[in-house]
Enzyme design. Structure first.
Site, PDB file in Angstrom:
ATOM      1  N   SER A 225       0.853  -1.182   0.000  1.00 44.19           N
ATOM      2  CA  SER A 225       0.000   0.000   0.000  1.00 44.19           C
ATOM      3  C   SER A 225       0.887   1.229   0.000  1.00 44.19           C
ATOM      4  O   SER A 225       2.079   1.160   0.351  1.00 44.19           O
ATOM      5  CB  SER A 225      -0.889   0.016   1.250  1.00 44.19           C
ATOM      6  OG  SER A 225      -1.530   1.264   1.426  1.00 44.19           O
ATOM      7  N   TYR A 238      -2.912  -0.572  10.098  1.00 49.59           N
ATOM      8  CA  TYR A 238      -2.796  -0.777   8.655  1.00 49.59           C
ATOM      9  C   TYR A 238      -1.398  -0.387   8.172  1.00 49.59           C
ATOM     10  O   TYR A 238      -0.781  -1.105   7.373  1.00 49.59           O
ATOM     11  CB  TYR A 238      -3.854   0.047   7.927  1.00 49.59           C
ATOM     12  CG  TYR A 238      -3.962  -0.248   6.447  1.00 49.59           C
ATOM     13  CD1 TYR A 238      -4.729  -1.317   5.985  1.00 49.59           C
ATOM     14  CD2 TYR A 238      -3.306   0.545   5.510  1.00 49.59           C
ATOM     15  CE1 TYR A 238      -4.835  -1.582   4.634  1.00 49.59           C
ATOM     16  CE2 TYR A 238      -3.410   0.286   4.152  1.00 49.59           C
ATOM     17  CZ  TYR A 238      -4.173  -0.769   3.721  1.00 49.59           C
ATOM     18  OH  TYR A 238      -4.275  -1.040   2.374  1.00 49.59           O
TER      19      TYR A 238
END
Length: 334
Positions: A225, A238
């Site tokens: 990501s 995350y």
């Protein structure tokens, strides 16, 4: 004037007086304005269904199209913008395991591999959605396996379902956190996000590598990501999970570089997948992150991310190993 359809880009709608009025009215009703759509101007209007994360039904898009076309839905002109181009036979004879295959980037990746001649072992927690996807794919190209990637027994079932050599693995399955900073991050959020986003990648990779070592070849692509290469893209759990995926990718690429296994990662920015956030999102974290998230230059479709992933999985990526490929529209260079 040309017809505005669901396949016209959001930019086309905003630049057309009829479209701007119709779309502006819809946004105003929800307390927003056209400037909020700047990062998604290149996407087709239809993509707003996914972007809304379940809040906008198809009927709203149909209503917008009718409102600017005299109450009718015209036949679509040729779609504008980037179009997926299938490379026929690129995955002929190859078996690829894809996680998160019931929706979003995972399904787009599995679909493209199947349409390019590969056999896909499609893994997801949702058995019903997997079955529906398998029914839509080319006959016999998708083997659905409902599994939890954090569960060893389920991983054993995935490997058994392959029924032979594994040529590639796409670790796509992932979940969002609640944007919380560390002092607000609960054990539940931490354990769930780290478990699925990082531990699941580790366990399934560990399971497929022995077969690849025996064959002397294999390609693994992990989905990291933008949050894996910076600290201001998401919440604590995350961000840590995706930094972990980057580390796992680089370490594995180094370890197996001389044994025929390539390990790379794709780092998406904003993607229109419709994957929901947890019910309660941190107000403090959201406020801190908002200015940086607002700088996303463009939001991609799942198919655009699948293009990056399948490139690295295919033999076209032959000389690429240990790369973290930002597929983020340039967000990472800002």
């Amino acid at each position: 004037m040309a017809s505005l359809t669901a396949n016209s880009t959001i930019g086309d709608w905003l630049d057309d007086p009829r479209g701007a009025e119709a779309l502006g009215g819809l946004l105003a009703a929800s307390g927003s304005d056209p400037s909020s759509l700047t990062p998604v101007r290149a996407l087709p209007l239809q993509q707003m269904v996914a972007l809304s994360q379940g809040e906008m039904p198809q009927s709203v898009i149909d209503g917008l199209v009718r409102s600017v076309n005299g109450g009718e839905i015209p036949e679509d002109d040729a779609a504008t913008g980037w179009q997926e181009t299938i490379v026929v036979g690129r995955f002929d004879g190859k078996t690829i395991v894809v996680t998160g295959a019931a929706s979003g980037i995972g399904q787009a990746t599995a679909s493209r591999i199947a349409r390019e001649g590969g056999k896909v072992v499609a893994v997801d927690i949702s058995a019903e959605k997997l079955e529906a996807f398998a029914q839509q794919a080319p006959a016999g190209s998708v083997v659905p396996v409902a599994a939890d990637v954090t569960n060893e027994g389920d991983i054993d079932r995935v490997i058994a379902a392959v029924g032979g050599p594994i040529d590639g693995l796409a670790n796509v399955a992932g979940v969002n956190d609640d944007f919380s900073p560390i002092h607000e991050t609960s054990d539940a959020i931490w354990d769930r996000v780290i478990g699925i986003n990082l531990t699941g990648v580790f366990k399934l990779t560990r399971a497929v590598v022995p077969g690849m070592l025996e064959a002397g070849k294999g390609a693994i692509v992990n989905v990291a990501s933008e949050a894996g290469i910076r600290g201001n893209a998401s919440g604590k759990a995350y961000t840590v999970s995706k930094h972990g995926v980057v580390g796992l990718t680089r370490s594995a690429a180094f370890m197996y570089a001389k044994q025929g296994i390539r390990v790379n990662a794709v780092a998406p920015g904003g993607v229109a997948t419709g994957i929901p956030f947890p019910a309660h999102v941190s107000e403090e974290g959201s406020a801190r992150l908002h200015p940086f998230q607002s700088a996303i230059p463009t939001v991609a479709t799942a198919a655009q991310l699948a293009a990056s992933i399948t490139f690295l999985l295919s033999d076209d990526g032959v000389n690429i190993n240990g790369a973290i490929l930002p597929s983020d529209g340039g967000w990472s260079v800002q």
